[in-house]
Design a protein around this motif. Structure first.
Motif, PDB file in Angstrom:
ATOM      1  N   VAL A  87      41.389  40.576  34.141  1.00 57.45           N
ATOM      2  CA  VAL A  87      41.922  40.693  35.505  1.00 57.45           C
ATOM      3  C   VAL A  87      43.055  41.714  35.495  1.00 57.45           C
ATOM      4  N   THR A  88      42.883  42.820  36.212  1.00 58.87           N
ATOM      5  CA  THR A  88      43.955  43.817  36.242  1.00 58.87           C
ATOM      6  C   THR A  88      45.029  43.379  37.250  1.00 58.87           C
ATOM      7  N   GLY A  89      46.266  43.704  36.917  1.00 54.32           N
ATOM      8  CA  GLY A  89      47.383  43.342  37.799  1.00 54.32           C
ATOM      9  C   GLY A  89      47.501  41.843  37.992  1.00 54.32           C
ATOM     10  N   ALA A  90      47.433  41.111  36.882  1.00 52.19           N
ATOM     11  CA  ALA A  90      47.417  39.642  36.985  1.00 52.19           C
ATOM     12  C   ALA A  90      48.783  39.006  36.739  1.00 52.19           C
ATOM     13  N   SER A  91      49.817  39.812  36.615  1.00 52.32           N
ATOM     14  CA  SER A  91      51.150  39.245  36.348  1.00 52.32           C
ATOM     15  C   SER A  91      51.750  38.588  37.582  1.00 52.32           C
ATOM     16  N   ARG A  92      51.423  39.139  38.751  1.00 48.91           N
ATOM     17  CA  ARG A  92      52.059  38.654  39.985  1.00 48.91           C
ATOM     18  C   ARG A  92      51.021  38.572  41.097  1.00 48.91           C
ATOM     19  N   GLY A  93      51.443  37.974  42.217  1.00 47.34           N
ATOM     20  CA  GLY A  93      50.672  38.028  43.458  1.00 47.34           C
ATOM     21  C   GLY A  93      49.231  37.560  43.351  1.00 47.34           C
ATOM     22  N   ILE A  94      48.349  38.326  43.980  1.00 47.56           N
ATOM     23  CA  ILE A  94      46.934  37.937  44.077  1.00 47.56           C
ATOM     24  C   ILE A  94      46.298  37.831  42.691  1.00 47.56           C
ATOM     25  N   GLY A  95      46.612  38.781  41.810  1.00 49.57           N
ATOM     26  CA  GLY A  95      46.030  38.767  40.462  1.00 49.57           C
ATOM     27  C   GLY A  95      46.395  37.510  39.706  1.00 49.57           C
ATOM     28  N   ARG A  96      47.642  37.087  39.846  1.00 51.54           N
ATOM     29  CA  ARG A  96      48.061  35.841  39.194  1.00 51.54           C
ATOM     30  C   ARG A  96      47.287  34.663  39.787  1.00 51.54           C
ATOM     31  N   GLY A  97      47.118  34.661  41.108  1.00 45.74           N
ATOM     32  CA  GLY A  97      46.348  33.590  41.766  1.00 45.74           C
ATOM     33  C   GLY A  97      44.908  33.557  41.263  1.00 45.74           C
ATOM     34  N   ILE A  98      44.342  34.734  41.026  1.00 42.64           N
ATOM     35  CA  ILE A  98      42.979  34.814  40.502  1.00 42.64           C
ATOM     36  C   ILE A  98      42.933  34.244  39.075  1.00 42.64           C
ATOM     37  N   ALA A  99      43.897  34.656  38.255  1.00 42.62           N
ATOM     38  CA  ALA A  99      43.937  34.178  36.860  1.00 42.62           C
ATOM     39  C   ALA A  99      44.050  32.652  36.818  1.00 42.62           C
ATOM     40  N   LEU A 100      44.866  32.094  37.699  1.00 34.07           N
ATOM     41  CA  LEU A 100      45.057  30.637  37.695  1.00 34.07           C
ATOM     42  C   LEU A 100      43.787  29.890  38.099  1.00 34.07           C
ATOM     43  N   GLU A 101      43.103  30.386  39.123  1.00 38.87           N
ATOM     44  CA  GLU A 101      41.870  29.708  39.549  1.00 38.87           C
ATOM     45  C   GLU A 101      40.773  29.865  38.489  1.00 38.87           C
ATOM     46  N   LEU A 102      40.750  31.020  37.831  1.00 38.75           N
ATOM     47  CA  LEU A 102      39.751  31.204  36.753  1.00 38.75           C
ATOM     48  C   LEU A 102      40.074  30.293  35.572  1.00 38.75           C
ATOM     49  N   GLY A 152      41.877  33.696  44.769  1.00 42.54           N
ATOM     50  CA  GLY A 152      41.494  33.152  43.461  1.00 42.54           C
ATOM     51  C   GLY A 152      40.272  32.251  43.554  1.00 42.54           C
ATOM     52  N   LYS A 153      40.216  31.440  44.600  1.00 40.17           N
ATOM     53  CA  LYS A 153      39.082  30.504  44.756  1.00 40.17           C
ATOM     54  C   LYS A 153      37.773  31.273  44.975  1.00 40.17           C
ATOM     55  N   ALA A 154      37.862  32.367  45.755  1.00 43.16           N
ATOM     56  CA  ALA A 154      36.655  33.178  45.996  1.00 43.16           C
ATOM     57  C   ALA A 154      36.182  33.825  44.690  1.00 43.16           C
ATOM     58  N   VAL A 155      37.136  34.315  43.897  1.00 48.69           N
ATOM     59  CA  VAL A 155      36.754  34.925  42.604  1.00 48.69           C
ATOM     60  C   VAL A 155      36.178  33.853  41.675  1.00 48.69           C
ATOM     61  N   ALA A 156      36.773  32.666  41.684  1.00 50.14           N
ATOM     62  CA  ALA A 156      36.265  31.587  40.818  1.00 50.14           C
ATOM     63  C   ALA A 156      34.842  31.197  41.222  1.00 50.14           C
ATOM     64  N   ALA A 157      34.542  31.286  42.515  1.00 49.02           N
ATOM     65  CA  ALA A 157      33.168  30.970  42.974  1.00 49.02           C
ATOM     66  C   ALA A 157      32.186  32.008  42.407  1.00 49.02           C
ATOM     67  N   ILE A 158      32.611  33.269  42.386  1.00 51.07           N
ATOM     68  CA  ILE A 158      31.753  34.313  41.801  1.00 51.07           C
ATOM     69  C   ILE A 158      31.651  34.097  40.286  1.00 51.07           C
ATOM     70  N   GLY A 159      32.788  33.807  39.677  1.00 49.86           N
ATOM     71  CA  GLY A 159      32.812  33.554  38.227  1.00 49.86           C
ATOM     72  C   GLY A 159      32.008  32.326  37.846  1.00 49.86           C
TER      73      GLY A 159
END
Ligand code: NAP
Length: 258
Positions: free
Chosen positions: A8-23, A228-235
């Protein structure tokens, strides 16, 4: 079942962090890329671990060819394969200003980070995915691009941002078409107004637009975990027969209303 891995690029903050957490909650191990904010990246990794996941930190500027190569190499060294690439890292113009005065320097910066970087990273990761065998779900990999409602919404005080996001939307279609036969599905997630550092400078303006003027049918700011939830659904392979698909995560902003 083997743990799936995501970059996940740019996962330190904001949306990227939210994606990392849901994944992480979905059982992924995650390469958390960031540009320079090491403290935020460490915090993101701690939260991923707290959520039951695992991961590594990979510092690197996605607009740099050598950093992209290192990012890919370090992820493969740690996980052996990449099941999911999320092109999330992105920047807004440093200054919002009239389209007629948009400086070339701002255009180049946004083009390099928001479009050229993701394109060449995707090219390299796709080649890695092509070397990988298919997983239990029959995929060699999945790719998600985080674009914006700016793909189709004119903001004349940040035209450069709109143009490169529109390019990223086209990039989704191109890779989806190229990679469908190879067992790699590609998706675009189109966030609306999300509360992060990127939008912190316009909180008052958007508060009024959302809560008083009804900018979005769902009257609230979006949150990183919404994306993050949408990415987790794809993942999690909940869209196996869709590729090149656009998922709006925008509180209904895209609806035309009368
Ligand atoms: P943010 O809070 O400003 O976070 C940006 C993230 O990207 C940080 O992790 C940052 O790393 C990283 N980054 C910046 N430049 C980078 C580079 N050159 N190489 C690698 N990483 C880099 O932004 P955000 O609001 O979460 O936005 C994330 C994505 O969603 C962007 O693509 C943005 O365009 C898009 N988006 C945002 C909104 C919104 O309302 N917020 C709406 C639609 C779309 P450091 O921590 O090291 O700086």
């Amino acid at each position: 079942m083997e743990k799936k891995s995501a970059l996940v690029t740019g996962a330190s903050r904001g949306i990227g962090r939210g994606i990392a957490l849901e994944l992480a909650k979905a059982g992924y191990q995650i390469a958390i890329n960031y540009a320079s904010n090491e403290v935020a990246a460490e915090e993101a990794l701690a939260l991923v671990i707290e959520a039951g996941g695992s991961g590594i930190l990979v510092k690197g500027d996605i607009s740099s060819e050598s950093d992209r190569a290192a990012l890919l190499a370090q992820t493969i060294e740690a996980f052996g394969r990449i099941d999911l690439l999320v092109n999330n890292a992105g920047v807004a113009p440093k200054v919002r200003g009239d389209l007629l005065d948009c400086p070339e320097e701002s255009f180049d910066r946004l083009y390099d980070i928001n479009l050229k970087g993701p394109f060449f990273l995707t090219q390299a990761v796709a080649k890695q995915m092509l070397k990988q065998g298919v997983d239990e779900a029959g995929f060699r990999g999945r790719i998600v691009n985080i674009t914006s409602i700016s793909v189709y919404t004119s903001s004349i005080n940040r035209g450069d941002y709109c143009m490169v996001k529109a390019g990223l939307a086209m990039m989704t279609k191109l890779f989806a078409d190229r990679l469908a036969d190879d067992g790699i599905n590609v998706y675009e997630i189109r966030p609306g107004v999300i509360a992060t550092d990127m939008t912190s400078g316009v909180t008052e303006k958007y508060d009024k637009m959302i809560f008083e003027d009804g900018l979005t049918p769902i009257r609230r700011w979006g949150r990183p975990d919404d994306i993050g939830k949408a990415v987790a659904a794809i993942g999690g392979d909940f869209f196996p027969f869709s590729t090149g698909e656009v998922i709006n995560v925008d509180g209904g902003f895209h609806l035309h209303r009368l």
